[in-house]
Design a protein around this motif. Structure first.
Motif, PDB file in Angstrom:
ATOM      1  N   ALA A  33       0.890  -1.155  -0.157  1.00 56.62           N
ATOM      2  CA  ALA A  33      -0.057   0.108   0.094  1.00 56.62           C
ATOM      3  C   ALA A  33       0.913   1.231   0.012  1.00 56.62           C
ATOM      4  CB  ALA A  33      -1.032  -0.018   1.305  1.00 56.62           C
ATOM      5  N   MET A  34       0.424   2.238  -0.912  1.00 57.02           N
ATOM      6  CA  MET A  34       1.393   3.450  -0.861  1.00 57.02           C
ATOM      7  C   MET A  34       0.307   4.719  -0.432  1.00 57.02           C
ATOM      8  SD  MET A  34       4.066   2.226  -2.270  1.00 57.02           S
ATOM      9  CE  MET A  34       5.045   3.641  -2.783  1.00 57.02           C
ATOM     10  N   GLY A  35       1.175   5.704  -0.054  1.00 57.31           N
ATOM     11  CA  GLY A  35       0.583   6.860   0.387  1.00 57.31           C
ATOM     12  C   GLY A  35       1.413   8.182   0.181  1.00 57.31           C
ATOM     13  N   GLU A  44       2.683  20.214  10.825  1.00 59.75           N
ATOM     14  CA  GLU A  44       2.863  18.857  10.942  1.00 59.75           C
ATOM     15  C   GLU A  44       2.631  18.284   9.703  1.00 59.75           C
ATOM     16  OE1 GLU A  44       1.978  18.315  15.933  1.00 59.75           O
ATOM     17  OE2 GLU A  44       0.741  17.235  14.125  1.00 59.75           O
ATOM     18  N   ARG A  45       3.379  17.080   9.508  1.00 60.46           N
ATOM     19  CA  ARG A  45       2.945  16.370   8.175  1.00 60.46           C
ATOM     20  C   ARG A  45       1.772  15.844   8.225  1.00 60.46           C
ATOM     21  NH1 ARG A  45       7.826  12.392   6.589  1.00 60.46           N
ATOM     22  NH2 ARG A  45       7.230  11.223   8.389  1.00 60.46           N
ATOM     23  N   GLU A  46       0.967  16.156   7.098  1.00 59.92           N
ATOM     24  CA  GLU A  46      -0.408  15.347   6.998  1.00 59.92           C
ATOM     25  C   GLU A  46      -0.608  14.483   5.971  1.00 59.92           C
ATOM     26  OE1 GLU A  46      -2.988  18.754   6.195  1.00 59.92           O
ATOM     27  OE2 GLU A  46      -2.203  19.277   4.252  1.00 59.92           O
ATOM     28  N   PHE A  47      -1.690  13.702   5.905  1.00 60.89           N
ATOM     29  CA  PHE A  47      -1.962  12.588   4.926  1.00 60.89           C
ATOM     30  C   PHE A  47      -2.725  13.537   3.841  1.00 60.89           C
ATOM     31  CE2 PHE A  47      -3.848   8.876   3.233  1.00 60.89           C
ATOM     32  CZ  PHE A  47      -5.085   9.121   2.709  1.00 60.89           C
ATOM     33  N   VAL A  48      -2.320  12.999   2.564  1.00 63.73           N
ATOM     34  CA  VAL A  48      -2.866  13.677   1.336  1.00 63.73           C
ATOM     35  C   VAL A  48      -3.911  12.458   0.790  1.00 63.73           C
ATOM     36  CG1 VAL A  48      -2.464  14.421  -0.959  1.00 63.73           C
ATOM     37  CG2 VAL A  48      -0.970  15.045   0.980  1.00 63.73           C
ATOM     38  N   ALA A  98       5.365   3.881   1.929  1.00 65.69           N
ATOM     39  CA  ALA A  98       4.942   2.607   1.484  1.00 65.69           C
ATOM     40  C   ALA A  98       4.941   1.624   2.682  1.00 65.69           C
ATOM     41  CB  ALA A  98       6.022   1.896   0.535  1.00 65.69           C
ATOM     42  N   ARG A  99       4.086   0.606   2.642  1.00 68.14           N
ATOM     43  CA  ARG A  99       3.856  -0.367   3.665  1.00 68.14           C
ATOM     44  C   ARG A  99       3.454  -1.599   3.244  1.00 68.14           C
ATOM     45  NH1 ARG A  99       0.056  -0.814   8.652  1.00 68.14           N
ATOM     46  NH2 ARG A  99      -0.523  -3.003   8.426  1.00 68.14           N
ATOM     47  N   SER A 100       4.128  -2.665   3.726  1.00 67.81           N
ATOM     48  CA  SER A 100       3.707  -4.012   3.351  1.00 67.81           C
ATOM     49  C   SER A 100       2.474  -4.427   3.807  1.00 67.81           C
ATOM     50  CB  SER A 100       4.691  -5.168   3.616  1.00 67.81           C
ATOM     51  OG  SER A 100       4.601  -6.314   3.496  1.00 67.81           O
ATOM     52  N   THR A 101       1.600  -5.087   2.854  1.00 70.90           N
ATOM     53  CA  THR A 101       0.331  -5.427   3.536  1.00 70.90           C
ATOM     54  C   THR A 101      -0.179  -6.898   3.403  1.00 70.90           C
ATOM     55  OG1 THR A 101      -0.848  -5.181   0.968  1.00 70.90           O
ATOM     56  CG2 THR A 101      -0.492  -3.088   2.309  1.00 70.90           C
ATOM     57  N   GLU A 111       0.489   8.093   9.585  1.00 74.13           N
ATOM     58  CA  GLU A 111       2.077   7.824   9.553  1.00 74.13           C
ATOM     59  C   GLU A 111       2.528   6.926   9.724  1.00 74.13           C
ATOM     60  OE1 GLU A 111       2.799  12.977  10.241  1.00 74.13           O
ATOM     61  OE2 GLU A 111       4.517  11.539   9.811  1.00 74.13           O
ATOM     62  N   SER A 112       2.044   6.325  10.963  1.00 69.90           N
ATOM     63  CA  SER A 112       2.822   5.217  11.731  1.00 69.90           C
ATOM     64  C   SER A 112       2.424   4.020  10.943  1.00 69.90           C
ATOM     65  CB  SER A 112       2.328   5.141  13.212  1.00 69.90           C
ATOM     66  OG  SER A 112       0.842   5.316  13.226  1.00 69.90           O
ATOM     67  N   ASP A 113       1.430   4.110  10.112  1.00 66.08           N
ATOM     68  CA  ASP A 113       1.136   2.867   9.247  1.00 66.08           C
ATOM     69  C   ASP A 113       2.116   2.313   8.140  1.00 66.08           C
ATOM     70  OD1 ASP A 113      -2.478   3.913   9.008  1.00 66.08           O
ATOM     71  OD2 ASP A 113      -1.422   2.463  10.621  1.00 66.08           O
ATOM     72  N   TYR A 114       3.002   3.352   8.132  1.00 62.80           N
ATOM     73  CA  TYR A 114       3.831   3.237   6.942  1.00 62.80           C
ATOM     74  C   TYR A 114       5.442   2.982   7.632  1.00 62.80           C
ATOM     75  CZ  TYR A 114       0.268   4.654   3.689  1.00 62.80           C
ATOM     76  OH  TYR A 114      -0.962   4.709   3.242  1.00 62.80           O
ATOM     77  N   GLY A 115       6.231   2.134   6.791  1.00 59.70           N
ATOM     78  CA  GLY A 115       7.477   1.827   7.288  1.00 59.70           C
ATOM     79  C   GLY A 115       8.768   2.339   6.475  1.00 59.70           C
ATOM     80  N   TYR A 116       8.363   2.768   5.076  1.00 59.33           N
ATOM     81  CA  TYR A 116       9.015   3.098   4.465  1.00 59.33           C
ATOM     82  C   TYR A 116       8.694   4.808   3.856  1.00 59.33           C
ATOM     83  CZ  TYR A 116      10.346  -1.710   4.225  1.00 59.33           C
ATOM     84  OH  TYR A 116      10.697  -2.961   4.658  1.00 59.33           O
ATOM     85  N   TRP A 117       9.707   5.504   3.726  1.00 55.24           N
ATOM     86  CA  TRP A 117       9.454   6.801   3.472  1.00 55.24           C
ATOM     87  C   TRP A 117      10.467   7.430   2.269  1.00 55.24           C
ATOM     88  CZ3 TRP A 117       5.550   9.861   5.065  1.00 55.24           C
ATOM     89  CH2 TRP A 117       4.597   9.275   5.947  1.00 55.24           C
ATOM     90  N   GLY A 118       9.951   8.150   1.425  1.00 50.77           N
ATOM     91  CA  GLY A 118      11.037   8.806   0.565  1.00 50.77           C
ATOM     92  C   GLY A 118      11.684  10.116   1.121  1.00 50.77           C
ATOM     93  N   GLN A 119      12.211  10.724   0.540  1.00 48.27           N
ATOM     94  CA  GLN A 119      13.156  12.071   0.884  1.00 48.27           C
ATOM     95  C   GLN A 119      12.267  13.298   0.803  1.00 48.27           C
ATOM     96  OE1 GLN A 119      13.853  10.921  -1.956  1.00 48.27           O
ATOM     97  NE2 GLN A 119      13.531  12.420  -3.375  1.00 48.27           N
ATOM     98  N   GLY A 120      11.365  13.283  -0.031  1.00 46.78           N
ATOM     99  CA  GLY A 120      10.531  14.358  -0.285  1.00 46.78           C
ATOM    100  C   GLY A 120      10.940  15.159  -1.488  1.00 46.78           C
ATOM    101  N   THR A 121       9.638  15.799  -1.897  1.00 44.16           N
ATOM    102  CA  THR A 121      10.010  16.634  -3.098  1.00 44.16           C
ATOM    103  C   THR A 121       9.135  18.118  -2.774  1.00 44.16           C
ATOM    104  OG1 THR A 121       9.971  16.953  -5.448  1.00 44.16           O
ATOM    105  CG2 THR A 121       8.138  15.793  -4.465  1.00 44.16           C
ATOM    106  N   GLN A 122       9.867  19.208  -3.283  1.00 43.41           N
ATOM    107  CA  GLN A 122       9.230  20.283  -2.703  1.00 43.41           C
ATOM    108  C   GLN A 122       8.238  20.903  -4.057  1.00 43.41           C
ATOM    109  OE1 GLN A 122       9.634  22.555   0.036  1.00 43.41           O
ATOM    110  NE2 GLN A 122       7.835  23.608  -0.862  1.00 43.41           N
ATOM    111  N   VAL A 123       7.083  21.214  -3.443  1.00 40.75           N
ATOM    112  CA  VAL A 123       6.074  21.659  -4.231  1.00 40.75           C
ATOM    113  C   VAL A 123       5.776  23.258  -3.911  1.00 40.75           C
ATOM    114  CG1 VAL A 123       3.680  21.434  -5.062  1.00 40.75           C
ATOM    115  CG2 VAL A 123       5.099  19.613  -4.801  1.00 40.75           C
ATOM    116  N   THR A 124       5.849  24.029  -4.614  1.00 40.47           N
ATOM    117  CA  THR A 124       5.654  25.503  -4.300  1.00 40.47           C
ATOM    118  C   THR A 124       4.663  26.126  -5.353  1.00 40.47           C
ATOM    119  OG1 THR A 124       7.797  25.898  -3.488  1.00 40.47           O
ATOM    120  CG2 THR A 124       6.620  27.948  -3.868  1.00 40.47           C
TER     121      THR A 124
END
Length: 127
Positions: A33-35, A44-48, A98-101, A111-124
């Protein structure tokens, strides 16, 4: 160890569009599963949005529903976020996760549902 790399961010005027990509290093992510999450300055970081491993189930936050579309190409180990009608309040660093399902076709919102994260990309988004 799954590695996620986001791309596609940048500067865009309000009302414009961007397409983010999240490429995974491991083919097994096609069963994950991906988010997408975002973090604006000083907030704070928020779900999209989230998507199940098959792509058949998605869930959008109210703030982006109708403007953003998540999709995935499991053959390419990539998840996309098409962002249309962008607003200045969409300005943030966008992260994919990403999270194994174990083949459960569910999506996940926390956020705590996911075990893998990218480094992020800036959107302005400029007004």
């Amino acid at each position: 160890q799954v590695q996620l790399v986001e791309s596609g961010g940048g500067l865009v005027q309000a009302g414009g569009s961007l397409r983010l990509s999240c490429a995974a290093s491991d083919r097994t992510v096609s069963t994950y599963a991906m988010g997408w999450f975002r973090q604006a300055p000083g907030k704070e970081r928020e779900f999209v949005v989230a998507i199940s491993w098959s792509g058949s189930s998605t869930y959008y936050s109210n703030s982006v529903k109708g403007r953003f579309t998540i999709s995935r190409d499991n053959a390419k180990n990539t998840v996309y976020l098409q962002m249309n009608s962008l607003k200045p309040e969409d300005t943030a660093v966008y992260y994919c996760a990403a999270r194994s399902t174990y083949y459960s076709d569910s999506y996940y919102l926390g956020e705590s549902d996911y075990g893998y994260w990218g480094q992020g990309t800036q959107v302005t988004v400029s007004s």
